[in-house]
Design an enzyme around this catalytic site. Structure first.
Site, PDB file in Angstrom:
ATOM      1  CB  THR A 148     -22.486  91.595  49.068  1.00  0.00           C
ATOM      2  OG1 THR A 148     -23.477  90.838  48.352  1.00  0.00           O
ATOM      3  CG2 THR A 148     -21.678  92.414  48.085  1.00  0.00           C
ATOM      4  CG  LEU A 152     -23.392  96.440  54.411  1.00  0.00           C
ATOM      5  CD1 LEU A 152     -24.741  97.130  54.245  1.00  0.00           C
ATOM      6  CD2 LEU A 152     -22.752  96.893  55.723  1.00  0.00           C
ATOM      7  CG  HIS A 153     -25.841  93.908  48.727  1.00  0.00           C
ATOM      8  ND1 HIS A 153     -25.633  92.576  48.469  1.00  0.00           N
ATOM      9  CD2 HIS A 153     -27.122  93.997  49.203  1.00  0.00           C
ATOM     10  CE1 HIS A 153     -26.728  91.883  48.751  1.00  0.00           C
ATOM     11  NE2 HIS A 153     -27.637  92.728  49.201  1.00  0.00           N
ATOM     12  CG  ASP A 154     -24.413  99.187  46.990  1.00  0.00           C
ATOM     13  OD1 ASP A 154     -24.208  98.219  46.214  1.00  0.00           O
ATOM     14  OD2 ASP A 154     -25.450  99.870  46.953  1.00  0.00           O
ATOM     15  CB  CYS A 198     -18.349  94.925  49.231  1.00  0.00           C
ATOM     16  SG  CYS A 198     -19.003  93.812  50.482  1.00  0.00           S
TER      17      CYS A 198
END
Ligand code: BDR
Ligand code: CA
Length: 311
Positions: free
Chosen positions: A193, A239-241, A243
Site C-alpha cells: 500500500t 492508499l491502503h484498502d 489494494c
C-alpha cells in the site's frame, strides 16, 4: 462474479475500496459489515451507508458488527481520517437504516446460505468481526473461499507504532485468531500500500471523471494527502484498502509469496506486529499469501475506470 462481503471501518480508503468494488462487474457485493476501528462503530456504520448510497446502491445491506476489540480498549484514528472518519467530501447523512441483527451473524448466515467456497471476505479494518464469525461458526473456515485483507507489514514495519500496522494493532488477538483459523488468507500489507501514492495528477483523474462518486473520491484523497504529507513528507498519500479490491479484480497486478504470519500479542513494545517468515527460516506452516508489490499506474487506472461506472 465473485461474491464478496466487506468488513470495514470507513475511513476514506475503505470508502474508495467499496466504491471501486461497486463499479466492478466481476464482484457481487453481498453486504457491508461495519467494525469499530478508524472511528467508533456508530460512525463506521453511518459511513458505510453513506458510501453505498453515494454509489446508488442503497439496496446493499449494511450491518453493525463489534463495538470494540476482543481484549483491548478501542484505538481510533480521527487524526488521520477526521472527526467523522470520512472527512473531505460533502456527503449527506444516510437515508436508509442499518439492517437489524448483528453483523457477525450476517457474515455467518450469508456464507452458509451460499455454495461452499463461493464467498470471500474483504477485510479493511480490525479483524474483530471476522475472528468472531470464525469462532462462533468454525465451519466457515471450510466454507469461505478466502479472506483478502489489508493489514500488517514486513519490510515497511509499522504505521501506528514502529512495529505495527493499524488494523492489526487495534485488535491483535482477533488478527492472531484469524491467522490461526486455516482459512485461505491473502494479505495486502503496508509493503504494497505504501507503493500506491495518490499524486496530485492521480487525484485529479478522479475529479475529471465528472460524476458525483469521482468528485467525492478526489475530495477524500485530497483530505488524506494532507495528513500523510505532514507525516511522511511524500507527494501524495499511500492508499491502503483499495489494494484489496484491486487484488480481487486483477491479482495479476500484484506479486507476492506464500509465507507464515503470526501476530505478536504478548509484548507491549511490539503489540500487533506481524511476524512474517518471508525468507522461510522456520518450519511454521505457510498460512497466508503475502503481497509484496504492485503496479501503481495500473492500480490507479483501474480505480478511475471503476469509479467512472458509478453515478
Ligand atoms: C489501515 O488503517 C486504517 O486507518 C486504514 O483505513 C487502513 O485500513 C492502514 O493501516
Ligand atoms: Ca480501513
Amino acid at each position: 462474479m465473485r461474491k464478496i462481503i466487506f468488513d470495514t471501518d470507513p475511513g476514506q480508503d475503505d470508502a474508495i475500496a467499496i466504491l471501486a468494488a461497486l463499479g466492478s462487474p466481476e464482484l457481487d457485493v453481498l453486504g457491508i459489515v461495519a467494525v469499530a476501528g478508524n472511528v467508533p462503530l456508530h460512525l463506521a456504520s453511518t459511513n458505510a451507508r453513506r458510501i453505498a448510497e453515494l454509489a446508488g446502491r442503497a439496496d446493499i445491506p449494511v450491518y453493525a458488527g463489534a463495538e470494540r476489540p476482543f481484549l483491548r480498549p478501542l484505538v481510533t484514528a480521527e487524526h488521520v481520517h477526521g472527526e467523522t472518519g470520512l472527512d473531505g467530501p460533502d456527503l449527506p447523512p444516510p437515508a436508509n437504516p442499518l439492517r437489524e441483527g448483528h453483523g457477525v451473524d450476517f457474515i455467518i448466515d450469508t456464507v452458509r446460505a451460499h455454495e461452499p467456497k463461493s464467498v470471500t471476505i474483504a477485510a479493511l479494518g480490525p479483524l474483530t468481526n471476522v475472528a468472531l464469525a470464525l469462532l462462533k461458526a468454525p465451519d466457515l473456515a471450510e466454507r469461505l473461499a478466502g479472506i483478502v485483507l489489508m493489514g500488517g507489514a514486513y519490510f515497511e514495519v509499522g504505521n501506528v507504532t514502529p512495529t505495527a500496522e493499524f488494523n492489526v494493532y487495534v485488535d491483535p488477538e482477533a488478527a492472531a485468531s484469524v491467522f490461526a483459523s486455516g482459512v485461505d488468507i491473502t494479505v495486502l500489507p503496508l509493503d504494497v500500500t505504501h507503493q500506491m501514492h495518490s499524486t496530485p495528477a492521480r487525484i485529479e483523474a478522479f475529479g475529471k471523471i465528472g460524476n458525483r462518486s469521482g468528485t467525492a473520491v478526489a475530495a477524500m484523497l485530497s483530505f488524506s494527502e494532507v495528513y500523510d504529507l505532514q507525516k511522511f513528507g511524500w507527494e501524495g498519500a499511500p492508499l491502503h484498502d483499495p489494494c484489496v479490491t484491486a487484488f480481487l479484480v486483477k491479482p495479476e497486478m500484484f506479486e507476492g509469496r506464500r509465507v507464515n504470519i503470526e501476530v505478536e500479542t504478548g509484548s507491549a513494545l511490539t503489540r500487533g506486529m506481524t511476524v512474517v517468515d518471508y525468507w522461510g527460516v522456520t518450519e511454521r506452516a505457510k498460512n497466508a499469501f503475502f503481497v509484496r508489490s504492485g503496479d501503481a499506474g495500473a492500480f490507479y487506472a483501474l480505480l478511475v475506470e471503476r469509479v467512472a461506472r458509478l453515478p
